[in-house]
Design an enzyme around this catalytic site. Sequence first.
Site, PDB file in Angstrom:
ATOM      1  CG  ASP A  76      -1.652   1.193   1.489  1.00  0.00           C
ATOM      2  OD1 ASP A  76      -2.327   1.615   0.549  1.00  0.00           O
ATOM      3  OD2 ASP A  76      -1.604   1.754   2.601  1.00  0.00           O
ATOM      4  CG  ASP A  79      -1.743   7.487   0.195  1.00  0.00           C
ATOM      5  OD1 ASP A  79      -0.850   8.299  -0.022  1.00  0.00           O
ATOM      6  OD2 ASP A  79      -2.654   7.246  -0.611  1.00  0.00           O
TER       7      ASP A  79
END
Length: 217
Positions: free
Chosen positions: A9, A11
Amino acid sequence: MIIKAFLFDLDGVLTDTSELHFLAWKRLAEEEGILFTREDNEALRGVSRRESLNLLLKGRQVSEEQAREMMERKNSYYVELVRQMTPANLLPGALEMIEEIRRLGLKQAIVSSSKNAWLVLERLQIGEFFDAVIDGNSSARSKPYPDLFLLAAQAVGVNPGNCLVVEDAQAGVEAAHAAGMKALGLGPRERVGAAELVFPSLESHSANEVITFFEGL
Ligand code: B16
Ligand code: MG
Protein backbone atom coordinates in the site's frame (compact mmCIF):
# COMPACT_ATOMS: atom_id res chain seq x y z
CA MET A 1 3.87 -19.68 3.03
CA ILE A 2 6.55 -18.78 0.47
CA ILE A 3 6.63 -15.05 -0.34
CA LYS A 4 7.29 -14.39 -4.02
CA ALA A 5 5.91 -10.85 -4.16
CA PHE A 6 5.44 -7.92 -1.80
CA LEU A 7 2.36 -5.77 -2.49
CA PHE A 8 2.77 -2.40 -0.82
CA ASP A 9 0.00 0.00 0.00
CA LEU A 10 1.32 3.53 -0.50
CA ASP A 11 -0.36 6.07 1.78
CA GLY A 12 0.54 5.29 5.38
CA VAL A 13 3.05 2.56 4.46
CA LEU A 14 5.81 4.09 2.33
CA THR A 15 4.87 7.73 3.01
CA ASP A 16 2.49 9.58 5.27
CA THR A 17 0.04 11.32 2.97
CA SER A 18 -2.80 10.82 5.44
CA GLU A 19 -1.89 14.20 6.99
CA LEU A 20 -2.15 15.82 3.55
CA HIS A 21 -5.49 14.11 2.87
CA PHE A 22 -6.62 15.41 6.27
CA LEU A 23 -5.60 19.01 5.53
CA ALA A 24 -7.35 18.92 2.15
CA TRP A 25 -10.58 17.38 3.49
CA LYS A 26 -10.52 19.81 6.42
CA ARG A 27 -10.26 22.79 4.07
CA LEU A 28 -13.28 21.52 2.12
CA ALA A 29 -15.21 20.78 5.35
CA GLU A 30 -14.57 24.30 6.66
CA GLU A 31 -15.78 25.82 3.40
CA GLU A 32 -18.93 23.70 3.69
CA GLY A 33 -19.47 24.45 7.39
CA ILE A 34 -18.93 20.83 8.46
CA LEU A 35 -16.94 19.90 11.56
CA PHE A 36 -14.10 17.52 10.61
CA THR A 37 -11.51 16.47 13.18
CA ARG A 38 -8.26 14.54 13.04
CA GLU A 39 -10.14 11.70 14.73
CA ASP A 40 -12.81 11.71 11.98
CA ASN A 41 -9.94 11.45 9.49
CA GLU A 42 -8.84 8.06 10.88
CA ALA A 43 -11.94 6.43 9.35
CA LEU A 44 -10.87 7.67 5.89
CA ARG A 45 -7.58 5.77 5.90
CA GLY A 46 -7.31 3.50 2.83
CA VAL A 47 -10.89 4.32 1.83
CA SER A 48 -11.76 5.63 -1.68
CA ARG A 49 -12.33 9.33 -2.41
CA ARG A 50 -16.07 8.79 -2.91
CA GLU A 51 -16.50 6.84 0.33
CA SER A 52 -14.37 9.43 2.16
CA LEU A 53 -16.74 12.19 1.03
CA ASN A 54 -19.74 10.18 2.25
CA LEU A 55 -18.11 9.83 5.67
CA LEU A 56 -17.25 13.54 5.79
CA LEU A 57 -20.81 14.56 4.90
CA LYS A 58 -22.12 12.58 7.91
CA GLY A 59 -25.50 11.94 6.29
CA ARG A 60 -25.92 15.39 4.72
CA GLN A 61 -27.64 14.96 1.32
CA VAL A 62 -25.99 16.49 -1.76
CA SER A 63 -26.69 16.12 -5.50
CA GLU A 64 -24.41 14.04 -7.71
CA GLU A 65 -23.09 17.23 -9.29
CA GLN A 66 -22.31 18.81 -5.91
CA ALA A 67 -20.56 15.62 -4.77
CA ARG A 68 -18.41 15.59 -7.89
CA GLU A 69 -17.51 19.26 -7.47
CA MET A 70 -16.56 18.72 -3.81
CA MET A 71 -14.32 15.75 -4.67
CA GLU A 72 -12.59 17.78 -7.37
CA ARG A 73 -12.09 20.69 -5.01
CA LYS A 74 -10.63 18.47 -2.29
CA ASN A 75 -8.38 16.80 -4.85
CA SER A 76 -7.02 20.12 -6.10
CA TYR A 77 -6.11 21.05 -2.49
CA TYR A 78 -4.51 17.63 -2.02
CA VAL A 79 -2.50 17.74 -5.27
CA GLU A 80 -1.24 21.21 -4.31
CA LEU A 81 0.22 19.67 -1.13
CA VAL A 82 1.57 16.53 -2.85
CA ARG A 83 3.51 18.69 -5.32
CA GLN A 84 5.59 19.92 -2.38
CA MET A 85 6.65 16.39 -1.39
CA THR A 86 10.27 15.21 -1.83
CA PRO A 87 12.14 11.91 -1.19
CA ALA A 88 12.52 13.15 2.41
CA ASN A 89 8.84 12.27 2.81
CA LEU A 90 9.58 8.53 2.60
CA LEU A 91 8.78 6.92 5.96
CA PRO A 92 11.72 5.51 7.99
CA GLY A 93 12.70 2.03 6.77
CA ALA A 94 10.73 2.25 3.51
CA LEU A 95 13.63 2.77 1.11
CA GLU A 96 15.79 0.15 2.86
CA MET A 97 13.01 -2.42 2.51
CA ILE A 98 12.27 -1.89 -1.18
CA GLU A 99 16.01 -1.89 -1.94
CA GLU A 100 16.40 -5.19 -0.07
CA ILE A 101 13.45 -6.78 -1.92
CA ARG A 102 15.01 -5.79 -5.22
CA ARG A 103 18.36 -7.29 -4.13
CA LEU A 104 16.56 -10.53 -3.20
CA GLY A 105 15.10 -10.67 -6.72
CA LEU A 106 11.48 -10.78 -5.55
CA LYS A 107 8.60 -8.99 -7.27
CA GLN A 108 7.11 -5.88 -5.73
CA ALA A 109 4.10 -3.74 -6.60
CA ILE A 110 2.21 -0.72 -5.35
CA VAL A 111 -1.48 -1.30 -4.59
CA SER A 112 -3.13 1.97 -3.66
CA SER A 113 -6.75 3.16 -3.58
CA SER A 114 -5.48 6.57 -4.61
CA LYS A 115 -5.92 8.03 -8.07
CA ASN A 116 -2.82 10.14 -7.34
CA ALA A 117 -0.46 7.24 -6.67
CA TRP A 118 1.75 7.92 -9.70
CA LEU A 119 2.21 11.55 -8.72
CA VAL A 120 3.21 10.54 -5.18
CA LEU A 121 5.68 7.91 -6.48
CA GLU A 122 7.19 10.49 -8.79
CA ARG A 123 7.65 12.98 -5.93
CA LEU A 124 9.27 10.25 -3.80
CA GLN A 125 11.42 9.12 -6.76
CA ILE A 126 10.78 5.40 -6.15
CA GLY A 127 8.70 4.43 -9.22
CA GLU A 128 11.56 2.42 -10.75
CA PHE A 129 11.52 -0.10 -7.88
CA PHE A 130 8.11 -1.53 -8.76
CA ASP A 131 7.14 -4.19 -11.28
CA ALA A 132 3.54 -2.89 -11.30
CA VAL A 133 1.51 0.03 -9.99
CA ILE A 134 -2.16 -0.69 -9.37
CA ASP A 135 -4.08 2.38 -8.21
CA GLY A 136 -7.55 3.90 -7.85
CA ASN A 137 -7.81 4.16 -11.63
CA SER A 138 -7.28 0.40 -12.11
CA SER A 139 -10.66 -0.82 -10.85
CA ALA A 140 -14.06 0.61 -9.96
CA ARG A 141 -14.09 -1.41 -6.72
CA SER A 142 -11.58 -0.24 -4.16
CA LYS A 143 -10.48 -1.76 -0.84
CA PRO A 144 -12.00 -3.61 1.13
CA TYR A 145 -12.84 -5.48 -2.10
CA PRO A 146 -9.98 -7.76 -3.24
CA ASP A 147 -9.92 -6.45 -6.86
CA LEU A 148 -6.83 -4.20 -6.67
CA PHE A 149 -4.71 -6.88 -4.98
CA LEU A 150 -5.81 -9.57 -7.46
CA LEU A 151 -4.92 -7.26 -10.37
CA ALA A 152 -1.48 -6.72 -8.83
CA ALA A 153 -0.86 -10.48 -8.42
CA GLN A 154 -1.77 -10.95 -12.07
CA ALA A 155 0.44 -8.04 -13.15
CA VAL A 156 3.53 -9.46 -11.44
CA GLY A 157 2.69 -13.06 -12.43
CA VAL A 158 2.55 -14.48 -8.88
CA ASN A 159 -0.25 -16.60 -7.34
CA PRO A 160 -2.26 -14.69 -4.69
CA GLY A 161 -1.20 -17.31 -2.13
CA ASN A 162 2.44 -16.24 -2.58
CA CYS A 163 1.76 -12.51 -2.24
CA LEU A 164 2.34 -10.64 1.03
CA VAL A 165 0.41 -7.40 1.48
CA VAL A 166 1.83 -4.52 3.55
CA GLU A 167 -0.99 -2.29 4.82
CA ASP A 168 -1.77 0.42 7.37
CA ALA A 169 -5.57 0.34 7.05
CA GLN A 170 -8.24 -2.06 8.24
CA ALA A 171 -9.95 -1.86 4.81
CA GLY A 172 -6.64 -2.87 3.20
CA VAL A 173 -6.06 -5.87 5.47
CA GLU A 174 -9.64 -7.01 4.79
CA ALA A 175 -9.05 -6.65 1.04
CA ALA A 176 -5.83 -8.69 1.28
CA HIS A 177 -7.58 -11.53 3.10
CA ALA A 178 -10.48 -11.44 0.63
CA ALA A 179 -7.86 -11.89 -2.13
CA GLY A 180 -6.45 -14.98 -0.36
CA MET A 181 -3.27 -13.18 0.70
CA LYS A 182 -1.59 -12.74 4.07
CA ALA A 183 -0.77 -9.32 5.50
CA LEU A 184 1.83 -7.40 7.43
CA GLY A 185 -0.01 -4.60 9.26
CA LEU A 186 1.73 -1.35 10.17
CA GLY A 187 0.42 0.71 13.06
CA PRO A 188 -1.74 0.12 16.13
CA ARG A 189 -3.33 -3.30 16.67
CA GLU A 190 -6.82 -1.80 16.95
CA ARG A 191 -6.44 -0.77 13.31
CA VAL A 192 -4.48 -3.61 11.67
CA GLY A 193 -4.85 -6.35 14.27
CA ALA A 194 -6.39 -8.75 11.75
CA ALA A 195 -3.02 -8.94 9.95
CA GLU A 196 -0.90 -12.08 10.60
CA LEU A 197 2.06 -9.92 11.65
CA VAL A 198 2.01 -6.36 13.04
CA PHE A 199 4.89 -3.86 13.28
CA PRO A 200 4.61 -0.24 14.47
CA SER A 201 6.33 0.80 11.20
CA LEU A 202 8.93 -0.51 8.72
CA GLU A 203 11.73 1.12 10.72
CA SER A 204 14.36 -1.39 11.94
CA HIS A 205 12.68 -4.34 10.21
CA SER A 206 14.05 -6.25 7.23
CA ALA A 207 12.31 -8.03 4.36
CA ASN A 208 14.26 -11.15 5.33
CA GLU A 209 12.76 -11.11 8.81
CA VAL A 210 9.26 -10.90 7.27
CA ILE A 211 10.01 -13.73 4.81
CA THR A 212 11.25 -15.97 7.64
CA PHE A 213 8.17 -15.26 9.78
CA PHE A 214 5.75 -16.13 6.99
CA GLU A 215 7.70 -19.30 6.03
CA GLY A 216 6.57 -20.67 9.38
CA LEU A 217 2.86 -20.10 8.66
P1 B16 B 1 -7.32 9.84 -3.84
P2 B16 B 1 -3.87 3.95 -0.02
C1 B16 B 1 -5.80 5.84 -0.07
O1 B16 B 1 -4.56 5.35 -0.46
C2 B16 B 1 -5.72 6.76 1.13
O2 B16 B 1 -5.27 6.05 2.26
C3 B16 B 1 -7.11 7.30 1.40
O3 B16 B 1 -7.09 8.14 2.54
C4 B16 B 1 -7.62 8.06 0.17
O4 B16 B 1 -8.92 8.55 0.38
C5 B16 B 1 -7.60 7.12 -1.02
O5 B16 B 1 -6.30 6.59 -1.19
C6 B16 B 1 -8.04 7.79 -2.29
O6 B16 B 1 -7.13 8.78 -2.66
O7 B16 B 1 -8.36 10.82 -3.40
O8 B16 B 1 -5.94 10.43 -3.97
O9 B16 B 1 -7.75 9.07 -5.06
O10 B16 B 1 -3.74 3.97 1.46
O11 B16 B 1 -4.76 2.84 -0.56
O12 B16 B 1 -2.54 4.02 -0.74
MG1 MG C 1 -2.89 3.15 3.32
